[in-house]
Design an enzyme around this catalytic site. Sequence first.
Site, PDB file in Angstrom:
ATOM      1  CD  GLU A 132      39.082  35.305  49.252  1.00  0.00           C
ATOM      2  OE1 GLU A 132      39.510  34.298  48.652  1.00  0.00           O
ATOM      3  OE2 GLU A 132      38.528  36.254  48.680  1.00  0.00           O
ATOM      4  CB  THR A 173      59.824  29.569  14.931  1.00  0.00           C
ATOM      5  OG1 THR A 173      59.963  30.971  14.767  1.00  0.00           O
ATOM      6  CG2 THR A 173      60.509  29.129  16.204  1.00  0.00           C
TER       7      THR A 173
HETATM    8  C1  AOF Z   1      39.735  32.609  42.332  1.00  0.00           C
HETATM    9  N1  AOF Z   1      40.470  32.440  43.445  1.00  0.00           N
HETATM   10  O1  AOF Z   1      41.086  32.994  45.487  1.00  0.00           O
HETATM   11  C2  AOF Z   1      39.504  34.329  44.397  1.00  0.00           C
HETATM   12  C3  AOF Z   1      38.736  34.521  43.209  1.00  0.00           C
HETATM   13  O2  AOF Z   1      35.426  30.268  38.833  1.00  0.00           O
HETATM   14  P1  AOF Z   1      35.132  30.511  40.285  1.00  0.00           P
HETATM   15  O3  AOF Z   1      33.780  30.154  40.702  1.00  0.00           O
HETATM   16  O4  AOF Z   1      36.201  29.872  41.134  1.00  0.00           O
HETATM   17  O5  AOF Z   1      35.201  32.097  40.531  1.00  0.00           O
HETATM   18  C4  AOF Z   1      36.265  32.811  40.020  1.00  0.00           C
HETATM   19  C5  AOF Z   1      36.118  34.287  40.317  1.00  0.00           C
HETATM   20  O6  AOF Z   1      36.143  34.526  41.717  1.00  0.00           O
HETATM   21  C6  AOF Z   1      37.280  35.079  39.749  1.00  0.00           C
HETATM   22  O7  AOF Z   1      37.017  35.492  38.431  1.00  0.00           O
HETATM   23  C7  AOF Z   1      37.383  36.254  40.687  1.00  0.00           C
HETATM   24  O8  AOF Z   1      36.498  37.256  40.260  1.00  0.00           O
HETATM   25  C8  AOF Z   1      36.838  35.731  42.025  1.00  0.00           C
HETATM   26  N2  AOF Z   1      37.886  35.548  43.080  1.00  0.00           N
HETATM   27  N3  AOF Z   1      38.901  33.637  42.216  1.00  0.00           N
HETATM   28  O9  AOF Z   1      39.851  31.820  41.411  1.00  0.00           O
HETATM   29  C9  AOF Z   1      40.389  33.245  44.490  1.00  0.00           C
HETATM   30  N4  AOF Z   1      39.405  35.137  45.445  1.00  0.00           N
HETATM   31 ZN    ZN Z   2      36.029  33.795  46.427  1.00  0.00          ZN
END
Ligand code: AOF
Ligand code: ZN
Length: 366
Positions: free
Chosen positions: A52, A196
């Site tokens: 976003e 393997t």
């Molecule tokens: C993402 N990408 O586009 C959206 C996410 O580790 P952070 O701070 O980047 O936060 C990750 C969390 O944010 C992820 O577990 C999910 O719940 C939310 N959304 N995360 O990496 C994105 N929209």
């Molecule tokens: Zn986000």
Amino acid sequence: MTKQGYMQLALELAKKGMGRTSPNPMVGCVVVKDGEIVTQGYHEQYGKYHAERNALINYDGDLKGADLYVTLEPCCHQGNTPPCTDIIIEKGISRVFIGSLDPNPKVAGKGAAILKEHGIAIETGILEEECLELNEVFFHYITTKSPFTVIKYAMTLDGKIATASGDSKWVTGEEARRHAHMLRKKYSAIMVGITTVLQDNPLLNCRIEKGVDPVRIICDSHLRIPMNSRIVQTAGDIPTIVAYSEGKPEKEKQLKEAGIELLRTSEPDRVDLPELMKELGNRGIDSVLAEGGGTLHGSLLKSGLVNRVYCYVAPKLIGGREAKSPIEGRGFSRMDEALGLNKTEILKLGNDLCISGRVDGRYTGQ
Ligand code: AOF
Ligand code: ZN
């Protein structure tokens, strides 16, 4: 274009992040104003901006009254990056269309609720099944903290993975093999049994794209892996874990010096797979692709650890009672114990077929 059409575009964008977002989800976002797509973005890499924010910061014009389509509920927490809800509100977006809700306890419906409180209209469930499937790994890992586990194998029409003499090059044709190789980009780790390694001396890297090699995990209960194997020789460049139960201190020392991480599980004589999976989950590994042999697959099956299967079938017959099959071990004794697959898909790849399916098929995201 319809709501589903915009969400489909967001899904395509999300997939561009494949192999680079783990353990975070793949997310895509499209922003529409007056019937035109004005900006778009996706989550490109772990730790970087979310879909976003990437879409919204790339646009200088006025976004008041615009619609935002996103495959996953916008987050509302400060993590590696600021909350996406902040920038959506700040830019004056009027309506947000969401593919699937986010089961991450830090978000879990709160993202959508905050947007609503700010007068933004919310609609959820647009192409929900597709959005849930895209991130089946994320949904599994965030709720269980254990890696999503996939078994993959290629077999002949009579269910053999090699001839009775052990020859297995090749069961399927080039197109099917290329498809199977792609899975090494999709999943975070690749796992094989020691047999393997001893038989094929594989490298287990991802040769279709630089920089997305999976972590290599070898299940080797007695630390038999040869120091001159290609796995050990390349352990300085590609992260490698050897899981074992017993081994000589001297061999442990040599392997560590070669750059291998040793992971000892508590059961004598064999690697305790549920314990190993928990340990891998603790290390941030969200998914494991098990590429054989049959003994490892059999143990994963018996431990109830399999979440998805990719079975490549070559229209060939080789016969032979001694010829190995893809899942060995004792197996189940009754047909009603069989592991059933849901949401099965069948692909034709050259002369071969790829049959894949989910073991539980239901990932509600709740
Ligand atoms: C993402 N990408 O586009 C959206 C996410 O580790 P952070 O701070 O980047 O936060 C990750 C969390 O944010 C992820 O577990 C999910 O719940 C939310 N959304 N995360 O990496 C994105 N929209
Ligand atoms: Zn986000």
